[in-house]
Design an enzyme around this catalytic site. Sequence first.
Site, PDB file in Angstrom:
ATOM      1  N   GLU A 140       0.823  -1.203   0.000  1.00  0.00           N
ATOM      2  CA  GLU A 140       0.000   0.000   0.000  1.00  0.00           C
ATOM      3  C   GLU A 140       0.862   1.260   0.000  1.00  0.00           C
ATOM      4  OE1 GLU A 140      -2.332   0.851   3.509  1.00  0.00           O
ATOM      5  OE2 GLU A 140      -3.211   2.625   2.563  1.00  0.00           O
ATOM      6  N   ASP A 151      10.277   6.007  14.588  1.00  0.00           N
ATOM      7  CA  ASP A 151      10.134   7.420  14.274  1.00  0.00           C
ATOM      8  C   ASP A 151      10.607   8.209  15.484  1.00  0.00           C
ATOM      9  OD1 ASP A 151       7.238   9.470  13.278  1.00  0.00           O
ATOM     10  OD2 ASP A 151       9.314   9.985  13.737  1.00  0.00           O
ATOM     11  N   ASP A 171      11.084  11.901  16.855  1.00  0.00           N
ATOM     12  CA  ASP A 171      10.571  13.223  16.543  1.00  0.00           C
ATOM     13  C   ASP A 171      11.089  14.215  17.573  1.00  0.00           C
ATOM     14  OD1 ASP A 171       7.341  14.257  15.425  1.00  0.00           O
ATOM     15  OD2 ASP A 171       8.945  15.486  16.260  1.00  0.00           O
ATOM     16  N   CYS A 173      20.463  21.078  18.815  1.00  0.00           N
ATOM     17  CA  CYS A 173      19.660  19.930  19.245  1.00  0.00           C
ATOM     18  C   CYS A 173      19.699  18.768  18.260  1.00  0.00           C
ATOM     19  CB  CYS A 173      18.217  20.334  19.565  1.00  0.00           C
ATOM     20  SG  CYS A 173      17.408  21.333  18.320  1.00  0.00           S
TER      21      CYS A 173
END
Lengths: 502, 401
Positions: B46, B111, B113, B133
């Site tokens: 997909e 992931d 973040d 950072c």
Amino acid sequence: MQFMSRQKKLLPNSHTELYGQCLQFYGQPPLENIALSEFETFAVERLKLLKTVENLGVSYVKLSEQYTKKLDQESKNLNFPYRSGPSEIEKRRKDHISHFILRLAYCQTEDLRRWFIQQEVDLFRYRFSYLSSKQKLEFLHKNNLQYDAISVEEKKALQDKLVNSSYAVSGITVEDQDFYKVPFQDALDLVRTRKVYLKAGYVYIPHQDIVTIILNDFRTRLSKALALTARSLPAVHSDERLQPLLNHLSHAYVGQDYSIQKNVGKISLEQIDSLSGKSFPLCMRQLHQALRENHHLRHGGRMQYGLFLKGIGLSLEQALQFWRSEFIRGKVDADKFDKAYAYSIRHMFGKEGKRTDYTPYSCMKVILSNPPSQGDHHGCPFRHSDPELLKQKLQFYKVSPSGISQILELVKGMHYQLACQKYFELTHNVSDITFSLNHPNQYFVESQKVLGGGKDIKREMDTPQRSQENSDNLTLDLIRGTGELELCEYKCIFPKAKGNIG
Amino acid sequence: MPSSDYDPASLPDLLPLYYRRLFPFSQYYRWLNYGGVQKNYFQNREFSFTLKDDIYVRYQSFTTQNELEKEMQKMNPYKIDIGAIYSHRPNQHNTVKSGTFQALEKELVFDIDMTDYDDVRSCCSAADICCKCWTLMTIAIRILDRALREDFGFQHLLWVYSGRRGVHCWVCDEAARKLSVAARSAVAEYLSLIKGGEETVKKVVLTDPIHPFIRESLAVVERYFPRYALQEQDILGRKESVDKVLSLVPEDILFTLQQDFQNEKKPESRWKLVRDQATKKQATAKKGQYFEKEIMLQYCYPRLDVNVSKGVNHLLKSPFSVHPKTGRISVPINLKELDVFDPFALFEQTCKYSFISFHFFTDYKRTTLAKYVKYFDQFLDAMARSWKGELLRKSDLQKEF
């Protein structure tokens, strides 16, 4: 459904090969021919064994001395394997076949599956515990469990890491025990909580913890197999010999079914109110109360309670009088009762048509079938009542607070029949009853015993065997019917799951 | 953060150029086809596209590389996500009997973040990132890459810059693609050390024994901590930061440290005082004695979103997809050059053009994108060796009857 070609009857020596190991994962279905009578006996006896496993599991700590002793005894009595030995082949064969038969019966609903898996896992755990270390290793390898023990050198090299990975592992553990390398996918709980040493995709587990892994493996395989079996079930149901048998098993009450009436007429209608408070199990007490209050019960309630009353000895005439007088107090007039309700009562007593099942419901049946909906009062209060309402009801029936919390604990653990047993103990002021509660009528009988109910009643209650004369007992018809069942034809029912099942 | 000259309104003009000239279709197909070892692997995958005006379409699937190319060049998606390999072609899922359309396999993904670190970084917040950072991402990659390879035995890891404020990891090993939901969740939990949200002050608690995984991770953190935390983030400099750090210290030590800090202002020396106290406590106490390690981990250890990793059918931004808000491309990160990977370097060179247009207007063969595609090629070559083995094994099996 595809029928496999007829397999030759297996020779005795292949039995030796098949059943050489004392413990198995039930990966392969049985392929031989088997007499229908053996089919049923095997299944029923395994069911008895599993029920024992269930009861012992709540009464004792699993694998404690008392637990294993009693389970040893029961396995011996029922002729199942309990200690490995050369004469075990017949017992292992029975174990093998009976497991697969019960799969057919217990794959159909989530509840049934859960129960079956739980008992089979516990049985497996008990059997695994009495294997020797060598036998345990043999078992692992024979079943494609890629768990190898690491060498002494590797153990030494990894010692610090192993000790630092688990609170339970000390330097001594590392020295004394074998450590196994297990693929991390097979030990997810240990990985998730970081309680084990993980290297290159393998966790390193001390011998003492291997059992948990194996049990989880067994549980997963069985769960998948049951799901697959359930999908093939329509094929099985098309066999007329099997379908009633399997239905009977999955709602089976292993013991009396109270279909033969004893003490007919010994109970008078006037006694029912007081009996309901003293000797009725909670489900029937509830139904009786609802009937008295509402002057009505819906179909599920009429069946459950009506058959129970038949089982305790009400005659047809008494039953008709009982229901009629109650319903008339409600919204039903005499004519309507005679037209609509009387028929079904006569039906219960076998006087109308031919019903296939009108034996009083066992606990299993009450708990698992036909859950009550709004406006119903049937079912098992321990299973179907909201715990708060159950608590209130028990308080209303004057059960002590400590008793109530014991009951609620059992309910939380889904041990509904044990909760009812506890209710029996509390309301009769006895402790440690010797029977295993399986049937509401059994509750009544035992209660009458405890309350000193007379000798005549006691005498008549003794027969443990299922009646031979009851022509409504379908299983007997089957036994008298065609002799053999070719299990190999049902190979499709026991599909092989994909993967490395041995 | 350098001010942006990228204008999202230019996307409709730039995307067609990107998809026609720069998007590495053949490498992309080579990846997702996985050597053709499993039938219909690419066809049952997909994709989802986010189109202009935030139109989102799911269950896209393609039969060939060519079809994929044509479709993407026609639709010019603003964003591309990759989902799972299903039991049937996703674009035919409505024709399949209900209940039988299932997600079967997918890469194991992570992931990271930057917004999840807002409580421990002072330079930026929310979607902003800067070179100070960014070190957090470097630390995260080093820790997780090591663990996934050495602890879990995975070999084919693709780290990708997400285009704005984080990184993704795609674990492409066959064993990883076949993991169940429970297994993915277990891996993610194993890798998680930071527990608790806004209301939790102390997010890391260590007890005896300290697991080898934690020790290894600490070793990485300790390498970066002095420069990253003490200097760049200055956590023991400004008063509010100091208070925050001290809130993680056991009560019986708090007062002493506050006193000591009155006389010592240098962050490195202050940290030494903290460490000394910890050493003292470790000699005697059975509880709460690892607070200096806990502080380092709380400020530096990777924060993953377990939910992203858990689901087999979870959709994640595709490598080489454009980030519509920044105009940056999600490029694979070469770990050999990790310490010098700078998501801003290229940007600073392109004051007048967006990232994409920068790539486009320079000489095609020497575009900086080519460097990332080359690295992706190397990654695929390494995997291809395992596919070859698989194909051989399969054909051998078929010859046996």
